[in-house]
Design an enzyme around this catalytic site. Sequence first.
Site, PDB file in Angstrom:
ATOM      1  N   ASN A 194      28.885 -23.370 -41.300  1.00  0.00           N
ATOM      2  CA  ASN A 194      28.229 -22.148 -41.975  1.00  0.00           C
ATOM      3  C   ASN A 194      28.194 -21.794 -43.414  1.00  0.00           C
ATOM      4  OD1 ASN A 194      27.623 -19.358 -41.278  1.00  0.00           O
ATOM      5  ND2 ASN A 194      29.638 -18.567 -41.677  1.00  0.00           N
ATOM      6  N   ASP A 684      25.349 -12.919 -28.972  1.00  0.00           N
ATOM      7  CA  ASP A 684      24.896 -13.085 -30.140  1.00  0.00           C
ATOM      8  C   ASP A 684      25.448 -14.190 -30.671  1.00  0.00           C
ATOM      9  OD1 ASP A 684      23.718 -11.246 -30.610  1.00  0.00           O
ATOM     10  OD2 ASP A 684      24.968 -10.197 -32.672  1.00  0.00           O
ATOM     11  N   HIS A 726      21.188 -13.531 -29.798  1.00  0.00           N
ATOM     12  CA  HIS A 726      20.304 -14.335 -31.236  1.00  0.00           C
ATOM     13  C   HIS A 726      20.840 -15.140 -32.393  1.00  0.00           C
ATOM     14  CE1 HIS A 726      19.463 -12.748 -35.076  1.00  0.00           C
ATOM     15  NE2 HIS A 726      20.756 -13.347 -35.761  1.00  0.00           N
ATOM     16  N   HIS A 780      17.544 -10.920 -45.799  1.00  0.00           N
ATOM     17  CA  HIS A 780      18.920 -11.378 -46.745  1.00  0.00           C
ATOM     18  C   HIS A 780      17.901 -11.256 -48.123  1.00  0.00           C
ATOM     19  CE1 HIS A 780      20.326 -13.507 -43.182  1.00  0.00           C
ATOM     20  NE2 HIS A 780      21.714 -13.058 -44.061  1.00  0.00           N
TER      21      HIS A 780
END
Length: 986
Positions: A194, A684, A726, A780
């Site tokens: 991640n 999601d 998503h 972002h």
Amino acid sequence: MCEICIFGPTQWVSSDQSPALYSLHAVRSTTFSVPSRSTIFSATNPTSFLRASLTFCLFSLSIDRSSQKVPVLPLKRIMASHIVGYPRMGPKRELKFALESFWDGKSSADDLQKVAADLRSSIWKQMADAGIKFIPSNTFSFYDQVLDTTAMLGAVPPRYGWTGGEIGFDIYFSMARGNATLPAMEMTKWFDTNYHFIVPELGPDMKFSYASHKAVNEYKEAKALGVDTIPVLIGPVSYLLMSKPAKGVEKSFSVLSLLGSILPIYKEVVAELKAAGASWIQFDEPTLVLDLDANLLQAFTQAYSELESSFSGLNVLIETYFADVPAEAYKTLTTLKGVTGFGFDLVRGTKTLGLIKSAGFPSDKFLFAGVVDGRNIWANDLAASLATLEALEVIVGKDKLVVSTSCSLLHTAVDLVNETKLDSEIKSWLAFAAQKVVEVNALAKALVGQKDEAFFSANAAAQASRKSSPRVNNEAVQKAAAALKGSDHRRATNVTARLDAQQKKLNLPILPTTTIGSFPQTMDLRRVRREYKANKISEEVYVKAIKEEINKVVKLQEELDIDVLVHGEPERNDMVEYFGEQLQGFAFTVNGWVQSYGSRCVKPPIIYGDVSRPKAMTVFWSSMAQSMTPRPMKGMLTGPVTILNWSFVRNDQPRFETCYQIALAIKDEVEDLEAAGIQVIQIDEAALREGLPLRKSEQAFYLDWAVHSFRITNCGVKDTTQIHTHMCYSNFNDIIHSIIDMDADVITIENSRSDEKLLSVFREGVKYGAGIGPGVYDIHSPRIPSTEEIADRINKMLAVLETNILWVNPDCGLKTRKYGEVKPALTNMVAAAKILRTELASAKRAEPSDLITRSGPRISNSMSAIPSLSSTRREITTSSKSTGRASPTARRHQILKLKITVLPKSMLCGALSPAPEPAEPDFSWAPAPVATPGYLPEAATDCVPIQAPDSSVLLPWKPLIPFNPEAPAWPPAAGFPWVPVPAGAR
């Protein structure tokens, strides 16, 4: 006479002679002549008499100065321990707050550097105090280690205007985050973690230069503190393999062709590190665990052969992690020139030990054995790890084995000491980064006969406690999950029929707008949640505050005229932790933060036992939000695969079994939301791609159970309930068919930050029938995209996707942004969607006489204009030469229409073939789907007669025949085919 102790190598090398042919640890009683004025150790010149080749022993030498003889008496071997890397954020996220303060202009660059220096100092000293031999440096970063390498190489994309010299914060953070006028570089997942890295953008014209001395500076910084470290560099081959061709560079460009251009920079760095006193350098080459062909493997041989001369006087470690090293890569790795040691992940690389046993290991090399898990928080099974290490000792030799972590500890939480609220039993089962350092040291000591019996006994007791604890196992949950294996859990109706049913109920416009879920989380909002958790405010006060925040977000979206709303998730601290807190089988930390990217940290929950849902988790808030607006309100859930991949997962059962348990819990929540009147539910799966195994042979199995888990969650809902999902910040192109197999009604997916490479899948002919919303701007970055920029992105999507399935949305959730950025960005997004709706509606209403290409030719209205379609093509080509080449934007808008004289209804496609009398419904006009842009018809069957309102005939083109790309700029890139649509059908 004097007596000294030597710690370090057992193979001695004189500055003026070749390596000795003996190892001191093997000597029982021997004397050596020592030059009267020689120096056994010199801090400034370590090669004056002794050189490290690293066989760890401890000796007592009694030196008789009169005889110049040195009797050697062997003592115990000294333990060898190594840490691949360490978390950089700090135990209380000190770096996060310092970065955000600096970005907001509230503190100076010196303030940021001071926080960073304090963190580095404390990390180095902590490892030194724990007894770690090989302490890494240059694993600290202000944003990302790959971006640091880009800075080191001076590989700055030209758009940032860098003109040379040492790269400072302005250029560095512009590449990472973008700025007011320029977008950031692409960000994607670091292998299957991640963590996100900034993708280098390279091309044949890139001029490399040594532009960041960070690695050398940090080595010197540690040395000044009395800590000798092993500097860590991203290896040259892995750096290039993680890069991409820059915008405007042919996609076929081989980034490996730049290897010869970056190696001189690496040589400069190595030379400076050697001059500064470094005796070891670690090169991280994690791409060696991937499926690489012979040509790619040859690049490693080439790189390290060229670097070999630079390595003279140094020891070099090549570190791999995250998976097994394939057999061919292992062979390449262990034969690299100039390399002293090799690091392997023996936790996720479950087959590596067998490979070492069967293929052998070079007798003169060192093996850094990654037996302590760097990606999870479970305490190491010390007895099992010690057995593994002892087995390796037999193969590689007692003095060639170094105990290490499986990868950098960057991927785990920092220090368990800060967790004062964790259940004591569960806490005994855990080890964060600081504790893993202690585990590595304990194993290294045990390996050389210095086993801490009390420490090992406590560890064994904790392992036994975890296996037998009743809180871990739930028989009812296990039975329910086992029963899932008999079905594929697909919805009964296909997606096209479901979308029709949903549209009748939702009545959405074309190009519907929405957001991904979260809205900005202000300091006040976080304070309210914090005070409620600490019992400083009542539940009534808390609910009132959250309700006010939801109402504010709903009203804002209505003012912006967004079509499908979200409630903003003000009650949620994290999209995974929020759900984990309400599920059984999860535990939570207070300070268990892990860096995701830049200053963004997540606090993964800990899945320690079987998972179930005691009660509804989101229905109260979603129902409240829906009551505030007549517009559709999405119920927001996190999917089972993402909860799994973004948690610290139990390692005592297969991951898919845990995932199925989570899927059942989410299924219950989905059905409760539907019963409460929520018509759109988003589940999601942002991390589905992230969990894809690195080895291709293992990917099909993962995708099968991961996709199945998603379908389990929504298999029981009505056709009229619209299921969204998503995904973000991964390379989705290689799993697009699995995404289709998820059978969601709508998918919103990151697209803009990755330079719209997702769209290439559809250009290559992949058919996607469900709704899809490729992100139109990067959330972002603080940069606010213009309406024109977003409209241009939507147009690119319309070139490859049907109008009736396209959604308009940001790349990801808005939690990390400020309202001052969110409001104008969403305003521009909605404005862009409305502009394109107007254009499409105008085209739909227009008479055929008005439907002439904007920059293309008008065709004669005589029959001579279409004696055959091939002659029409020639006329188009001739006419195009006179109009010149249209811009890409203009070509996207061009619409080819042929206005001709009235023809008998018995004629088809002009006068090309007879046909029966056609019916005369009331037609409106709408663009036909375009599978691939740049096509022209070839035969009469490629056109259809249309009776237009003004009694003329329109000949619509079908995109069937590839257009010659070398011909003049025609046909338009999108939107040119048109079909009749009966009135009221759209």
